[in-house]
Design a protein around this motif. Sequence first.
Motif, PDB file in Angstrom:
ATOM      1  N   THR A 177       0.944  -1.155   0.017  1.00  0.00           N
ATOM      2  CA  THR A 177      -0.356  -0.158  -0.163  1.00  0.00           C
ATOM      3  C   THR A 177       1.127   1.491   0.055  1.00  0.00           C
ATOM      4  N   ALA A 178       2.613   1.067   0.975  1.00  0.00           N
ATOM      5  CA  ALA A 178       2.650   2.538   1.057  1.00  0.00           C
ATOM      6  C   ALA A 178       3.524   2.840  -0.605  1.00  0.00           C
ATOM      7  N   TYR A 179       4.167   1.637  -1.149  1.00  0.00           N
ATOM      8  CA  TYR A 179       4.679   1.930  -2.480  1.00  0.00           C
ATOM      9  C   TYR A 179       3.653   2.124  -2.932  1.00  0.00           C
ATOM     10  N   SER A 180       2.079   1.442  -3.420  1.00  0.00           N
ATOM     11  CA  SER A 180       1.455   1.972  -4.007  1.00  0.00           C
ATOM     12  C   SER A 180       1.048   3.829  -4.201  1.00  0.00           C
ATOM     13  N   VAL A 181       1.229   4.126  -3.023  1.00  0.00           N
ATOM     14  CA  VAL A 181       0.504   5.269  -2.134  1.00  0.00           C
ATOM     15  C   VAL A 181       1.276   6.284  -2.939  1.00  0.00           C
ATOM     16  N   TYR A 196       7.949   6.826   1.345  1.00  0.00           N
ATOM     17  CA  TYR A 196       6.730   5.503   1.422  1.00  0.00           C
ATOM     18  C   TYR A 196       7.062   5.457   2.501  1.00  0.00           C
ATOM     19  N   PHE A 197       7.736   5.592   3.612  1.00  0.00           N
ATOM     20  CA  PHE A 197       7.780   5.872   5.437  1.00  0.00           C
ATOM     21  C   PHE A 197       6.712   6.522   5.754  1.00  0.00           C
ATOM     22  N   ILE A 287      11.338  -1.230  -3.407  1.00  0.00           N
ATOM     23  CA  ILE A 287      11.622  -0.690  -2.425  1.00  0.00           C
ATOM     24  C   ILE A 287      13.378  -0.999  -1.794  1.00  0.00           C
ATOM     25  N   ASN A 288      13.849   0.534  -1.565  1.00  0.00           N
ATOM     26  CA  ASN A 288      15.096   0.465  -2.274  1.00  0.00           C
ATOM     27  C   ASN A 288      15.377   0.372  -0.024  1.00  0.00           C
ATOM     28  N   ILE A 293      14.689  -2.041   5.714  1.00  0.00           N
ATOM     29  CA  ILE A 293      15.657  -2.070   6.791  1.00  0.00           C
ATOM     30  C   ILE A 293      14.026  -1.396   8.100  1.00  0.00           C
ATOM     31  N   ALA A 294      14.154   0.560   7.505  1.00  0.00           N
ATOM     32  CA  ALA A 294      12.620   0.796   8.024  1.00  0.00           C
ATOM     33  C   ALA A 294      11.560  -0.144   8.546  1.00  0.00           C
ATOM     34  N   THR A 295      10.690  -0.404   7.198  1.00  0.00           N
ATOM     35  CA  THR A 295       9.253  -1.543   7.333  1.00  0.00           C
ATOM     36  C   THR A 295       9.910  -2.709   8.557  1.00  0.00           C
ATOM     37  N   ARG A 296      10.651  -3.489   8.356  1.00  0.00           N
ATOM     38  CA  ARG A 296      11.570  -4.401   8.773  1.00  0.00           C
ATOM     39  C   ARG A 296      11.226  -3.744  11.245  1.00  0.00           C
TER      40      ARG A 296
END
Length: 305
Positions: A177-181, A196-197, A287-288, A293-296
């Motif tokens: 969702t975050a990437y699509s937005v 993204y974050f 996603i870079n 890392i932030a997502t995890r």
Amino acid sequence: MKTLIYIISSPRSGSTLLANILGNSSGIFNVGELTSLNGFINQNSRQAIAFKNKCSCGSSFLDCSFWKPILARVCHSQKVGIKDIKTNILIPKSMAFRFIFLKKHLSNLKHQLINGDKAKNCAKHAFSVLDEVVTSSRSDTLVDSSKNILNLIAYTQFLPSDWNLKIIYIKRKPEATAYSVKKAGKRLRIKKYYSYFFNFIKCIHFNRLLKVYLQDVDHISISLEDLCTNFKDTEKALLDYLGDEIISKLCLDSNCRLRHDLGGSVSLNTLDKRIELKLNSGWQKKINIIEKIATRFVKILLRIQ
């Protein structure tokens, strides 16, 4: 008894897709996103501009043969001007730490909405519009994919006695969702969605807030991933929840009926043939490493699977 199927979700999570599938059934009419109505009337919202102020039938919204008489009748019954029809709710942010204190934030939201006039007036205008849509479409079951939690609260608290409310919560992986937005934000030049974050945190917050609110509300929860990859089981769950009197089968083939839904996804709005259920997993490669890392880290911190 009339029925409103309200689809709630984060943006870019499959609400328009599901609304189109439900709208293919003969006894169901897809309204689109009713919260966008005022923006189409004033021709000033991002969504109205994205759709060039047109209904999905191709006509200018204000000249649409379906919506124009509906709005005229609503103005007459509610004794308001066309620009005073409010089917969405805008309220100021109520808490600086709303991302942390979910229950307190939700309690404040409900108190603010229930004890004020905004939610009551929104529900009054929305169901006045929906009553006229029922008359014009000759369908007793409507789909609204507005995915707005404020409207959901208004609808559950001020539901008219002649309406039944069915709530479908469709989820998608928050990172998808975050990437699509983010992608849509760049296309529409909405700078606040470039991160993204930021989108990821907002999606997590929305899902957690909604989970708390829906604990005491009758609903069904499905995922976009299951809808696309496990269609039969998802269909069975939806049919069991909605009931045979509303729908007996999810139809992926277009019913060739002239559509008049508002808003949603631009890419899906011209759908006139069989719906192809394709799950886009390309976001995983785009996603870079910092975003991963932030997502995890956030998922571990919040114990999200």
